[in-house]
Design a protein around this motif. Structure first.
Motif, PDB file in Angstrom:
ATOM      1  N   LYS A 169       0.809  -1.220   0.000  1.00 48.40           N
ATOM      2  CA  LYS A 169       0.000   0.000   0.000  1.00 48.40           C
ATOM      3  C   LYS A 169       0.838   1.263   0.000  1.00 48.40           C
ATOM      4  O   LYS A 169       0.315   2.346  -0.286  1.00 48.40           O
ATOM      5  CB  LYS A 169      -0.956  -0.005   1.187  1.00 48.40           C
ATOM      6  N   SER A 170       2.127   1.124   0.298  1.00 49.24           N
ATOM      7  CA  SER A 170       3.029   2.273   0.233  1.00 49.24           C
ATOM      8  C   SER A 170       3.694   2.400  -1.130  1.00 49.24           C
ATOM      9  O   SER A 170       4.484   3.324  -1.356  1.00 49.24           O
ATOM     10  CB  SER A 170       4.107   2.155   1.320  1.00 49.24           C
ATOM     11  N   GLY A 171       3.392   1.471  -2.024  1.00 46.58           N
ATOM     12  CA  GLY A 171       3.960   1.519  -3.364  1.00 46.58           C
ATOM     13  C   GLY A 171       5.252   0.764  -3.531  1.00 46.58           C
ATOM     14  O   GLY A 171       5.887   0.851  -4.589  1.00 46.58           O
ATOM     15  N   ASN A 172       5.667   0.006  -2.529  1.00 45.95           N
ATOM     16  CA  ASN A 172       6.904  -0.757  -2.620  1.00 45.95           C
ATOM     17  C   ASN A 172       6.683  -2.071  -3.379  1.00 45.95           C
ATOM     18  O   ASN A 172       5.697  -2.775  -3.144  1.00 45.95           O
ATOM     19  CB  ASN A 172       7.439  -1.079  -1.220  1.00 45.95           C
ATOM     20  N   TRP A 173       7.600  -2.381  -4.274  1.00 47.51           N
ATOM     21  CA  TRP A 173       7.531  -3.627  -5.035  1.00 47.51           C
ATOM     22  C   TRP A 173       7.743  -4.803  -4.091  1.00 47.51           C
ATOM     23  O   TRP A 173       8.720  -4.831  -3.337  1.00 47.51           O
ATOM     24  CB  TRP A 173       8.593  -3.618  -6.118  1.00 47.51           C
ATOM     25  N   VAL A 174       6.829  -5.789  -4.111  1.00 41.30           N
ATOM     26  CA  VAL A 174       6.936  -6.956  -3.235  1.00 41.30           C
ATOM     27  C   VAL A 174       7.468  -8.155  -4.006  1.00 41.30           C
ATOM     28  O   VAL A 174       8.488  -8.752  -3.634  1.00 41.30           O
ATOM     29  CB  VAL A 174       5.566  -7.284  -2.595  1.00 41.30           C
ATOM     30  N   LYS A 175       6.802  -8.519  -5.085  1.00 41.41           N
ATOM     31  CA  LYS A 175       7.228  -9.680  -5.856  1.00 41.41           C
ATOM     32  C   LYS A 175       6.420  -9.747  -7.139  1.00 41.41           C
ATOM     33  O   LYS A 175       5.502  -8.951  -7.362  1.00 41.41           O
ATOM     34  CB  LYS A 175       7.015 -10.972  -5.058  1.00 41.41           C
ATOM     35  N   SER A 176       6.755 -10.703  -7.980  1.00 42.57           N
ATOM     36  CA  SER A 176       5.959 -11.007  -9.170  1.00 42.57           C
ATOM     37  C   SER A 176       6.023 -12.503  -9.417  1.00 42.57           C
ATOM     38  O   SER A 176       6.929 -13.185  -8.926  1.00 42.57           O
ATOM     39  CB  SER A 176       6.473 -10.234 -10.387  1.00 42.57           C
ATOM     40  N   TRP A 177       5.062 -12.998 -10.165  1.00 44.79           N
ATOM     41  CA  TRP A 177       5.084 -14.419 -10.531  1.00 44.79           C
ATOM     42  C   TRP A 177       4.400 -14.600 -11.879  1.00 44.79           C
ATOM     43  O   TRP A 177       3.603 -13.787 -12.307  1.00 44.79           O
ATOM     44  CB  TRP A 177       4.415 -15.287  -9.466  1.00 44.79           C
ATOM     45  N   GLY A 178       4.768 -15.677 -12.541  1.00 41.30           N
ATOM     46  CA  GLY A 178       4.242 -15.978 -13.867  1.00 41.30           C
ATOM     47  C   GLY A 178       5.240 -15.622 -14.951  1.00 41.30           C
ATOM     48  O   GLY A 178       6.150 -14.811 -14.755  1.00 41.30           O
ATOM     49  N   GLU A 179       5.049 -16.246 -16.098  1.00 39.42           N
ATOM     50  CA  GLU A 179       5.874 -15.996 -17.275  1.00 39.42           C
ATOM     51  C   GLU A 179       5.116 -16.489 -18.496  1.00 39.42           C
ATOM     52  O   GLU A 179       4.114 -17.207 -18.367  1.00 39.42           O
ATOM     53  CB  GLU A 179       7.207 -16.750 -17.153  1.00 39.42           C
ATOM     54  N   PRO A 180       5.537 -16.085 -19.695  1.00 36.11           N
ATOM     55  CA  PRO A 180       4.820 -16.548 -20.886  1.00 36.11           C
ATOM     56  C   PRO A 180       4.881 -18.066 -21.036  1.00 36.11           C
ATOM     57  O   PRO A 180       5.907 -18.689 -20.760  1.00 36.11           O
ATOM     58  CB  PRO A 180       5.571 -15.843 -22.035  1.00 36.11           C
ATOM     59  N   GLY A 181       3.771 -18.656 -21.445  1.00 38.12           N
ATOM     60  CA  GLY A 181       3.734 -20.097 -21.657  1.00 38.12           C
ATOM     61  C   GLY A 181       2.364 -20.668 -21.393  1.00 38.12           C
ATOM     62  O   GLY A 181       1.424 -19.939 -21.052  1.00 38.12           O
ATOM     63  N   GLU A 182       2.246 -21.951 -21.540  1.00 32.39           N
ATOM     64  CA  GLU A 182       0.969 -22.632 -21.374  1.00 32.39           C
ATOM     65  C   GLU A 182       1.033 -23.723 -20.316  1.00 32.39           C
ATOM     66  O   GLU A 182       0.113 -24.537 -20.206  1.00 32.39           O
ATOM     67  CB  GLU A 182       0.520 -23.231 -22.716  1.00 32.39           C
ATOM     68  N   GLN A 183       2.078 -23.737 -19.513  1.00 32.43           N
ATOM     69  CA  GLN A 183       2.218 -24.731 -18.460  1.00 32.43           C
ATOM     70  C   GLN A 183       1.744 -24.145 -17.127  1.00 32.43           C
ATOM     71  O   GLN A 183       1.524 -22.940 -17.011  1.00 32.43           O
ATOM     72  CB  GLN A 183       3.675 -25.175 -18.359  1.00 32.43           C
ATOM     73  N   PRO A 184       1.561 -24.997 -16.092  1.00 36.24           N
ATOM     74  CA  PRO A 184       1.183 -24.483 -14.772  1.00 36.24           C
ATOM     75  C   PRO A 184       2.147 -23.394 -14.303  1.00 36.24           C
ATOM     76  O   PRO A 184       3.361 -23.540 -14.407  1.00 36.24           O
ATOM     77  CB  PRO A 184       1.246 -25.730 -13.877  1.00 36.24           C
ATOM     78  N   GLY A 185       1.584 -22.295 -13.808  1.00 31.27           N
ATOM     79  CA  GLY A 185       2.406 -21.177 -13.371  1.00 31.27           C
ATOM     80  C   GLY A 185       2.781 -20.218 -14.477  1.00 31.27           C
ATOM     81  O   GLY A 185       3.481 -19.235 -14.230  1.00 31.27           O
ATOM     82  N   GLN A 186       2.307 -20.494 -15.695  1.00 31.56           N
ATOM     83  CA  GLN A 186       2.590 -19.624 -16.831  1.00 31.56           C
ATOM     84  C   GLN A 186       1.289 -19.034 -17.368  1.00 31.56           C
ATOM     85  O   GLN A 186       0.201 -19.553 -17.111  1.00 31.56           O
ATOM     86  CB  GLN A 186       3.299 -20.407 -17.940  1.00 31.56           C
ATOM     87  N   PHE A 187       1.410 -17.930 -18.094  1.00 32.88           N
ATOM     88  CA  PHE A 187       0.256 -17.279 -18.709  1.00 32.88           C
ATOM     89  C   PHE A 187       0.536 -17.058 -20.190  1.00 32.88           C
ATOM     90  O   PHE A 187       1.675 -16.776 -20.580  1.00 32.88           O
ATOM     91  CB  PHE A 187      -0.026 -15.915 -18.067  1.00 32.88           C
ATOM     92  N   ASN A 188      -0.512 -17.151 -20.984  1.00 36.74           N
ATOM     93  CA  ASN A 188      -0.408 -16.727 -22.376  1.00 36.74           C
ATOM     94  C   ASN A 188      -0.361 -15.203 -22.414  1.00 36.74           C
ATOM     95  O   ASN A 188       0.604 -14.600 -22.861  1.00 36.74           O
ATOM     96  CB  ASN A 188      -1.587 -17.275 -23.189  1.00 36.74           C
ATOM     97  N   THR A 189      -1.416 -14.584 -21.904  1.00 33.55           N
ATOM     98  CA  THR A 189      -1.437 -13.151 -21.638  1.00 33.55           C
ATOM     99  C   THR A 189      -2.178 -12.944 -20.321  1.00 33.55           C
ATOM    100  O   THR A 189      -2.892 -13.834 -19.848  1.00 33.55           O
ATOM    101  CB  THR A 189      -2.160 -12.353 -22.740  1.00 33.55           C
ATOM    102  N   THR A 190      -2.032 -11.765 -19.725  1.00 32.63           N
ATOM    103  CA  THR A 190      -2.791 -11.414 -18.524  1.00 32.63           C
ATOM    104  C   THR A 190      -3.546 -10.121 -18.818  1.00 32.63           C
ATOM    105  O   THR A 190      -3.108  -9.035 -18.439  1.00 32.63           O
ATOM    106  CB  THR A 190      -1.862 -11.246 -17.310  1.00 32.63           C
ATOM    107  N   PRO A 191      -4.696 -10.219 -19.498  1.00 32.77           N
ATOM    108  CA  PRO A 191      -5.397  -9.007 -19.952  1.00 32.77           C
ATOM    109  C   PRO A 191      -6.124  -8.252 -18.852  1.00 32.77           C
ATOM    110  O   PRO A 191      -6.418  -7.071 -19.009  1.00 32.77           O
ATOM    111  CB  PRO A 191      -6.380  -9.553 -20.988  1.00 32.77           C
ATOM    112  N   SER A 192      -6.443  -8.904 -17.727  1.00 32.38           N
ATOM    113  CA  SER A 192      -7.136  -8.225 -16.630  1.00 32.38           C
ATOM    114  C   SER A 192      -6.937  -9.045 -15.360  1.00 32.38           C
ATOM    115  O   SER A 192      -6.383 -10.151 -15.397  1.00 32.38           O
ATOM    116  CB  SER A 192      -8.632  -8.049 -16.923  1.00 32.38           C
ATOM    117  N   ILE A 193      -7.421  -8.505 -14.218  1.00 35.71           N
ATOM    118  CA  ILE A 193      -7.199  -9.166 -12.941  1.00 35.71           C
ATOM    119  C   ILE A 193      -8.298  -8.765 -11.972  1.00 35.71           C
ATOM    120  O   ILE A 193      -8.851  -7.659 -12.058  1.00 35.71           O
ATOM    121  CB  ILE A 193      -5.801  -8.806 -12.378  1.00 35.71           C
ATOM    122  N   ALA A 194      -8.626  -9.671 -11.030  1.00 35.54           N
ATOM    123  CA  ALA A 194      -9.608  -9.386  -9.983  1.00 35.54           C
ATOM    124  C   ALA A 194      -9.192 -10.145  -8.725  1.00 35.54           C
ATOM    125  O   ALA A 194      -8.555 -11.210  -8.811  1.00 35.54           O
ATOM    126  CB  ALA A 194     -11.013  -9.807 -10.405  1.00 35.54           C
TER     127      ALA A 194
END
Length: 230
Positions: free
Chosen positions: A193-218
């Protein structure tokens, strides 16, 4: 039993089972033609996102007001209307991040957030319409070239704090922000909430833990994060 009678029996059982399912409630709505009252010299372009705050004000993020290339300044507009559709103001007129509008959302404190796919930036405005936080970085005139960031194949490794064709944002109950990054990096980023980068996950692909694209989020009430896969 003959094959035709067997198939007919299966069909009747399926229809009966479907008929016993509870019906999906219809979402009530009213059509209001020309709800938004624009000033005579202002026009909507291609609307990429719409959001509503606690006062029922409507925010429209439009790919309009283009005075040059899509990646030049002023190629997007963030417009605010009251609950009756009366135009109130344009937020961030000629903002440096305006290149190619993608989404707009309002958080529970009535801050207004936008994701600009063209500039690779996410901007947080406070309720007064002033820039409160900036995430990512736009290609600048002093950089080599003035167009969008290059997207070689295979993609370059992602860089913490930077985005490539960023698309959307959402929040959990603790005030953390999740950003879908997007068509190139194909990952989810988390900032506190202070704007500090915490982490990221995912990468291009079609396997578990991967995304083709990430067009939106909820983010659901239980804290689960939902990203459409395509």
């Amino acid at each position: 039993m003959k094959p035709s009678l067997f198939l007919l029996s299966i069909l009747l059982i399926s229809v009966a089972a479907f008929a016993q399912q509870p019906s999906v409630p219809a979402i009530p709505y009213r059509s209001l033609p020309d709800f938004l009252k624009l000033p005579p010299d202002l026009y909507l372009g291609e609307v990429a996102g719409v959001a509503v705050n606690s006062k029922r004000h409507v925010f429209v993020f439009s790919r309009g007001n283009t005075t040059g290339p899509a990646y030049a300044a002023a190629a997007a507009q963030l417009l605010e209307f009251d609950s009756d559709g009366k135009f109130l103001r344009e937020i961030g007129h000629n903002l440096y991040a305006w290149s190619f509008a993608h989404s707009v959302k309002v958080d529970r404190e009535d801050n207004i957030w936008v994701a600009d796919k063209g500039s690779d930036m996410v901007i947080k405005f406070n309720a007064e319409g002033r820039v409160a936080m900036v995430f990512g970085r736009k290609q600048e005139a002093s950089d080599e070239g003035t167009g969008p960031l290059k997207h070689p194949k295979p993609p370059l490794p992602p860089v913490d704090g930077m985005f490539r064709q960023v698309t959307d944002m959402a929040w959990d109950s603790a005030g953390n922000t999740y950003i879908s990054d997007g068509y190139i990096n194909s990952r989810i980023a988390k900032v506190d909430k202070s704007g500090n980068w915490v982490k990221s996950w995912g990468e291009p692909g079609e396997q578990p833990g991967q995304f083709n694209t990430t067009p939106s989020i909820a983010v659901a009430a239980q804290g689960r994060i939902y990203v459409p896969y395509r």
